[in-house]
Design a protein around this motif. Structure first.
Motif, PDB file in Angstrom:
ATOM      1  N   THR A  19     -10.388  -7.734  13.944  1.00  0.00           N
ATOM      2  CA  THR A  19     -11.274  -8.241  13.104  1.00  0.00           C
ATOM      3  C   THR A  19     -12.157  -9.981  13.430  1.00  0.00           C
ATOM      4  O   THR A  19     -12.597 -10.346  12.646  1.00  0.00           O
ATOM      5  CB  THR A  19      -9.939  -9.196  11.503  1.00  0.00           C
ATOM      6  OG1 THR A  19      -8.879 -10.230  11.389  1.00  0.00           O
ATOM      7  CG2 THR A  19      -9.565  -7.566  10.646  1.00  0.00           C
ATOM      8  N   ASP A  39      -1.639   0.257   8.169  1.00  0.00           N
ATOM      9  CA  ASP A  39      -2.467   1.031   7.967  1.00  0.00           C
ATOM     10  C   ASP A  39      -3.037   1.853   7.037  1.00  0.00           C
ATOM     11  O   ASP A  39      -3.389   2.606   5.982  1.00  0.00           O
ATOM     12  CB  ASP A  39      -0.780   2.459   7.804  1.00  0.00           C
ATOM     13  CG  ASP A  39      -1.024   3.045   9.039  1.00  0.00           C
ATOM     14  OD1 ASP A  39      -1.249   2.775  10.108  1.00  0.00           O
ATOM     15  OD2 ASP A  39       0.574   2.869   9.435  1.00  0.00           O
ATOM     16  N   GLY A  40      -3.169   0.683   5.728  1.00  0.00           N
ATOM     17  CA  GLY A  40      -3.135   0.916   3.990  1.00  0.00           C
ATOM     18  C   GLY A  40      -4.569   0.040   3.862  1.00  0.00           C
ATOM     19  O   GLY A  40      -4.742  -0.969   2.464  1.00  0.00           O
ATOM     20  N   ILE A  41      -5.407  -0.591   4.724  1.00  0.00           N
ATOM     21  CA  ILE A  41      -5.789  -1.093   5.321  1.00  0.00           C
ATOM     22  C   ILE A  41      -6.822  -1.588   3.567  1.00  0.00           C
ATOM     23  O   ILE A  41      -7.347  -2.260   3.214  1.00  0.00           O
ATOM     24  CB  ILE A  41      -6.797  -1.507   6.219  1.00  0.00           C
ATOM     25  CG1 ILE A  41      -5.990  -2.465   7.245  1.00  0.00           C
ATOM     26  CG2 ILE A  41      -8.527  -2.674   6.069  1.00  0.00           C
ATOM     27  CD1 ILE A  41      -5.329  -3.771   7.261  1.00  0.00           C
ATOM     28  N   ASP A  42      -7.419   0.182   3.392  1.00  0.00           N
ATOM     29  CA  ASP A  42      -8.643   0.463   2.196  1.00  0.00           C
ATOM     30  C   ASP A  42      -8.061  -0.214   0.981  1.00  0.00           C
ATOM     31  O   ASP A  42      -9.076  -0.138   0.480  1.00  0.00           O
ATOM     32  CB  ASP A  42      -8.562   1.961   2.964  1.00  0.00           C
ATOM     33  CG  ASP A  42      -9.115   2.617   3.901  1.00  0.00           C
ATOM     34  OD1 ASP A  42     -10.105   1.145   4.241  1.00  0.00           O
ATOM     35  OD2 ASP A  42      -9.004   3.665   4.378  1.00  0.00           O
ATOM     36  N   GLU A  43      -6.384   0.155   0.935  1.00  0.00           N
ATOM     37  CA  GLU A  43      -5.878  -0.321  -0.434  1.00  0.00           C
ATOM     38  C   GLU A  43      -6.301  -1.485  -0.420  1.00  0.00           C
ATOM     39  O   GLU A  43      -6.213  -2.614  -1.572  1.00  0.00           O
ATOM     40  CB  GLU A  43      -4.875   0.538  -0.378  1.00  0.00           C
ATOM     41  CG  GLU A  43      -4.338   1.146  -1.883  1.00  0.00           C
ATOM     42  CD  GLU A  43      -2.709   1.337  -1.201  1.00  0.00           C
ATOM     43  OE1 GLU A  43      -1.853   0.805  -2.376  1.00  0.00           O
ATOM     44  OE2 GLU A  43      -2.520   2.356  -1.196  1.00  0.00           O
ATOM     45  N   PRO A  73       0.881  -0.871   0.223  1.00  0.00           N
ATOM     46  CA  PRO A  73       0.118  -0.096  -0.137  1.00  0.00           C
ATOM     47  C   PRO A  73       0.769   1.119   0.199  1.00  0.00           C
ATOM     48  O   PRO A  73       1.614   1.239   0.471  1.00  0.00           O
ATOM     49  CB  PRO A  73      -0.288  -0.391   1.435  1.00  0.00           C
ATOM     50  CG  PRO A  73      -0.564  -1.592   1.585  1.00  0.00           C
ATOM     51  CD  PRO A  73       0.681  -1.943   1.149  1.00  0.00           C
ATOM     52  N   GLU A 120      -8.666  -4.027   1.053  1.00  0.00           N
ATOM     53  CA  GLU A 120      -9.956  -3.508   0.855  1.00  0.00           C
ATOM     54  C   GLU A 120      -9.757  -3.124  -0.810  1.00  0.00           C
ATOM     55  O   GLU A 120     -10.904  -4.305  -1.021  1.00  0.00           O
ATOM     56  CB  GLU A 120     -10.795  -3.472   1.512  1.00  0.00           C
ATOM     57  CG  GLU A 120     -10.716  -3.461   2.925  1.00  0.00           C
ATOM     58  CD  GLU A 120     -11.313  -5.249   3.242  1.00  0.00           C
ATOM     59  OE1 GLU A 120     -11.917  -5.472   2.742  1.00  0.00           O
ATOM     60  OE2 GLU A 120     -10.272  -6.064   4.124  1.00  0.00           O
ATOM     61  N   ALA A 121      -9.929  -2.636  -1.936  1.00  0.00           N
ATOM     62  CA  ALA A 121      -9.945  -2.354  -3.119  1.00  0.00           C
ATOM     63  C   ALA A 121      -9.149  -3.647  -3.730  1.00  0.00           C
ATOM     64  O   ALA A 121     -10.028  -4.231  -4.433  1.00  0.00           O
ATOM     65  CB  ALA A 121      -9.425  -1.009  -2.695  1.00  0.00           C
TER      66      ALA A 121
END
Ligand SMILES: Cc1ncc(COP(=O)(O)O)c(C=O)c1O
Length: 361
Positions: free
Chosen positions: A65, A259-263, A27, A265-266
């Motif tokens: 999680t 810190d890049g979990i959004d990426e 990420p 998940e994308a």
């Protein structure tokens, strides 16, 4: 892969449905932090079980999680899950021990086991159990086993063991003194599937995981083990002597990856879209017997109605269409001549193009 890259070198357009790794990297936020570290820190050896910051972050990730409470002291950072297998197997088993693995399954399990003087016991599993072992599979063995490796979701099938069956397997192994090794490398990449972690149970099981798949960090060679108390000292000594420490820069990269979990998940959303394209298109292209693709980025196809030589089928598909697919032999020495693994880790446009080409055959 070799045949596909040879054709690519000759200028052919190849769609890669054979690779078992994300096409994405670290990420962005993690890549930025890692760049800042280089030149500012010595990045020398760390303690053998890995930096405490990363072990604590992994423990928090379990809590948020899955709700599992994991002691950071039971977490050992490893050089990919591949090193985790060596450390886990060496600490848990003695030469000659019998360890059960599903077939089809990830081929390195049986190869690592035999290279360590352990006996892989192949459990032939099929579509009736989602290509996964069950308590019945173990009870039907003529000789008991000392260990069992589970992978849910699995490579090559992408199938998961439903929670109730997973719990039953954990209970069975605990009661029968079978050391369960749960390979959870594809956790995080599931599509509404009923997936369970063995973490937090505090039994005798070893949990293997990695930053390679969900976290998109294959080349950083970084993973982790959760080790039960009776094996912790042994794993620590083995890790210190075999590896000194896992790669330091990769440990920090892994730390910042959270810190890049959004990426990440994308990426999973893209895998889901890819899977939907393939699940709709493959039957129209003649591949009708598909395992339920619950997770990972694989679809396993039974092609017994099309061929008795999956390698030859893959070769002609590659030659005719430029679509690269993996034949099943490595995953299943007995039935793999009639199966294929299709990977959907790539771009959605590539999945659409692959279906167009396969339909035109
Ligand atoms: C099921 C499974 N376990 C383990 C591995 C090893 O991964 P790594 O050593 O990169 O963590 C792989 C790699 O493809 C895999 O598919």
């Amino acid at each position: 892969m070799k045949a596909a890259s040879d054709l690519e070198a000759q200028g052919r357009s190849i769609i890669h449905l054979e690779v078992g790794q994300p096409e994405t990297g670290l990420p962005t936020v993690a890549a930025d932090r890692v760049r800042e570290l280089i030149g500012r820190q010595a990045l020398g050896y760390t303690v053998a079980n890995g930096i405490v910051e990363l072990r604590q972050r992994i423990a928090s990730h379990y809590l948020s999680t899955t709700g599992a409470v994991v002691d950071p002291e039971s977490i050992f950072i490893t050089t990919g899950s591949s090193a985790g297998f060596q450390l886990g197997f060496l600490s848990a088993f003695d030469p000659g021990d019998r360890v059960a693995v599903a077939s089809p399954g990830y081929p390195a399990y049986r190869h690592i086991l035999s290279s360590l003087g352990l006996e892989p016991v192949l459990l032939s599993v099929g579509e009736e159990t989602r290509y996964q072992p069950s308590v019945q599979t173990l009870e039907a063995l003529d000789k008991p086993v000392d260990g069992l490796i589970l992978a849910s979701p699995s490579n090559p099938t992408g199938t998961v063991i439903p929670s109730r069956e997973f719990e039953a397997l954990l209970d069975y192994c605990q009661a029968e003194g079978v050391r369960l090794v749960s390979d959870e490398i594809y956790h995080g990449i599931t599509f509404d599937a009923d997936v369970t972690t063995a973490a937090g149970r505090n039994g005798s099981e070893i949990i293997i995981n990695s930053f390679s798949k969900y976290f998109s960090m294959t080349g950083w060679r970084i993973g982790w083990l959760i080790v039960p108390p009776d094996l912790q000292r042994s794993v620590e000594c083995l890790a210190q002597n075999h590896y000194i420490s896992p790669p330091t820069i990769s440990q920090w990269a892994a730390f910042y990856t959270f810190d890049g979990i959004d990426e990440l998940e994308a990426n999973v959303a893209r895998y889901r879209a890819n899977r939907d394209v393939l699940l709709q298109g493959l039957p129209e292209a003649g591949f009708t017997k598909l395992a339920p693709s619950d997770g990972a980025f694989y679809i396993y196809a039974d092609v017994s109605d099309l061929t008795s030589d999956s390698s030859a089928l893959c070769k002609s598909i590659l030659d005719e269409t430029g679509v690269a697919i993996t034949p099943g032999m490595d995953f299943d020495p007995h039935h793999g001549h009639q199966t294929l693994r299709i990977s959907f880790a790539g771009a959605t446009a590539d999945m659409e193009e692959a279906i167009r080409r396969l339909k035109s055959r």
